[in-house]
Structures are given as structure tokens and as C-alpha cells.
Design a protein around this motif. Structure first.
Motif, short mmCIF file in Angstrom:
data_model
loop_
_atom_site.label_atom_id
_atom_site.label_comp_id
_atom_site.label_asym_id
_atom_site.label_seq_id
_atom_site.Cartn_x
_atom_site.Cartn_y
_atom_site.Cartn_z
N ALA A 132 0.91 -1.23 0.18
CA ALA A 132 -0.02 -0.05 -0.02
C ALA A 132 0.93 1.30 -0.17
CB ALA A 132 -1.00 -0.06 1.13
N VAL A 133 1.75 1.38 0.64
CA VAL A 133 2.67 2.34 0.88
C VAL A 133 3.42 2.64 -0.49
CG1 VAL A 133 4.91 3.16 1.73
CG2 VAL A 133 3.38 2.22 3.36
N LEU A 134 4.02 1.54 -1.20
CA LEU A 134 4.68 1.88 -2.47
C LEU A 134 3.33 1.99 -3.75
CD1 LEU A 134 6.71 -1.46 -2.83
CD2 LEU A 134 7.42 0.92 -2.72
N PHE A 135 2.31 1.65 -3.63
CA PHE A 135 1.18 2.12 -4.32
C PHE A 135 0.88 3.85 -4.27
CE2 PHE A 135 -0.56 -2.38 -4.50
CZ PHE A 135 -0.18 -2.59 -5.58
N VAL A 136 1.15 4.22 -2.89
CA VAL A 136 0.71 5.75 -2.46
C VAL A 136 2.03 6.46 -3.28
CG1 VAL A 136 0.62 7.41 -0.94
CG2 VAL A 136 -0.76 5.25 -0.46
N ILE A 137 3.13 6.07 -3.04
CA ILE A 137 4.49 6.58 -3.37
C ILE A 137 4.20 6.76 -5.10
CG2 ILE A 137 6.94 6.49 -3.77
CD1 ILE A 137 7.02 5.47 -0.77
N ALA A 138 4.14 5.40 -5.76
CA ALA A 138 3.94 5.31 -7.13
C ALA A 138 2.63 6.37 -7.57
CB ALA A 138 3.55 4.15 -7.75
N PHE A 139 1.73 6.59 -7.07
CA PHE A 139 0.49 7.49 -7.18
C PHE A 139 0.97 8.94 -7.34
CE2 PHE A 139 -2.83 10.24 -6.06
CZ PHE A 139 -3.82 10.14 -7.22
N LEU A 140 1.79 9.20 -6.23
CA LEU A 140 2.01 10.56 -5.88
C LEU A 140 3.19 11.07 -6.98
CD1 LEU A 140 2.30 10.97 -2.15
CD2 LEU A 140 0.70 12.12 -3.68
N ILE A 141 4.04 10.07 -7.45
CA ILE A 141 5.03 10.39 -8.58
C ILE A 141 4.18 10.62 -9.78
CG2 ILE A 141 7.02 9.28 -9.83
CD1 ILE A 141 7.97 8.00 -7.34
N GLN A 142 3.28 9.71 -9.98
CA GLN A 142 2.61 9.92 -11.15
C GLN A 142 1.75 11.15 -11.11
OE1 GLN A 142 2.70 7.87 -13.91
NE2 GLN A 142 1.27 9.17 -15.15
N ALA A 143 0.95 11.46 -10.16
CA ALA A 143 0.16 12.56 -9.97
C ALA A 143 0.80 13.99 -10.21
CB ALA A 143 -0.85 12.77 -8.98
N THR A 144 2.20 13.91 -9.64
CA THR A 144 2.81 15.39 -9.57
C THR A 144 3.73 15.23 -10.83
OG1 THR A 144 4.29 14.46 -8.40
CG2 THR A 144 2.79 15.64 -7.11
N GLU A 145 3.85 14.30 -11.77
CA GLU A 145 4.56 14.17 -12.71
C GLU A 145 6.04 14.58 -12.47
OE1 GLU A 145 3.01 16.71 -15.80
OE2 GLU A 145 1.08 15.57 -15.72
N THR A 146 6.64 14.01 -11.36
CA THR A 146 8.09 14.20 -10.73
C THR A 146 8.89 13.26 -11.83
OG1 THR A 146 7.17 14.47 -8.72
CG2 THR A 146 9.59 14.09 -9.07
N SER A 147 9.90 13.83 -12.24
CA SER A 147 10.96 13.27 -13.12
C SER A 147 11.67 12.39 -12.12
CB SER A 147 11.54 13.78 -14.15
OG SER A 147 12.38 14.95 -13.41
N THR A 148 11.75 11.17 -12.39
CA THR A 148 12.91 10.32 -11.34
C THR A 148 13.47 9.41 -12.22
OG1 THR A 148 11.10 8.39 -11.26
CG2 THR A 148 11.03 10.31 -9.55
N GLU A 149 14.61 8.71 -11.56
CA GLU A 149 15.39 7.73 -12.42
C GLU A 149 14.46 6.53 -12.76
OE1 GLU A 149 18.58 8.00 -13.01
OE2 GLU A 149 18.57 10.00 -12.21
N ALA A 150 15.02 5.67 -13.67
CA ALA A 150 14.15 4.69 -14.31
C ALA A 150 13.84 3.65 -13.20
CB ALA A 150 14.91 3.89 -15.27
#
Length: 60
Positions: free
Chosen positions: A7-25
Motif C-alpha cells: 500500500a505504501v508503494l502504491f501511494v508513492i507511485a501514485f504521488l510520483i505519477q500525479a505530480t509528474e515528478t521526473s525520477t530515475e528509471a
């Protein structure tokens, strides 16, 4: 415990996707989602269900 980690990983993935943050691969939302799904599958398979102490039987 594994379901909570998923659940924590899903929330982090959602926040990265929602804020369109550029991250490493390696920290892309898709990779975090797949790790979360793997943890959830392990939880449903009974891996993270908890410890069971060996029962002590008395001889009568």
C-alpha cells in the motif's frame, strides 16, 4: 505486513505519477507498482501472514 508495504508503494507511485515528478528509471511509477503487486501477491499467498510458534505438547 507485506500488504502494508504494498500500500505504501502504491501511494508513492501514485504521488510520483500525479505530480509528474521526473525520477530515475528504477523509481518510476510503473516499477513501484510492479513491486507493490509482487508484495501483495506474496501476502495473499500467505508469506507475510505472521509467525507461528511451535506448539509444545506434553506427554501424558
Amino acid at each position: 505486513m507485506l500488504a502494508l508495504a504494498a500500500a505504501v508503494l502504491f501511494v508513492i507511485a501514485f504521488l510520483i505519477q500525479a505530480t509528474e515528478t521526473s525520477t530515475e528509471a528504477i523509481f518510476s511509477p510503473t516499477s513501484l507498482m510492479l513491486i507493490g503487486l509482487a508484495l501483495l501477491a506474496l501476502h495473499l499467498g500467505g508469506v507475510g501472514s505472521g509467525w507461528s510458534a511451535p506448539s509444545r505438547r506434553r506427554r501424558r
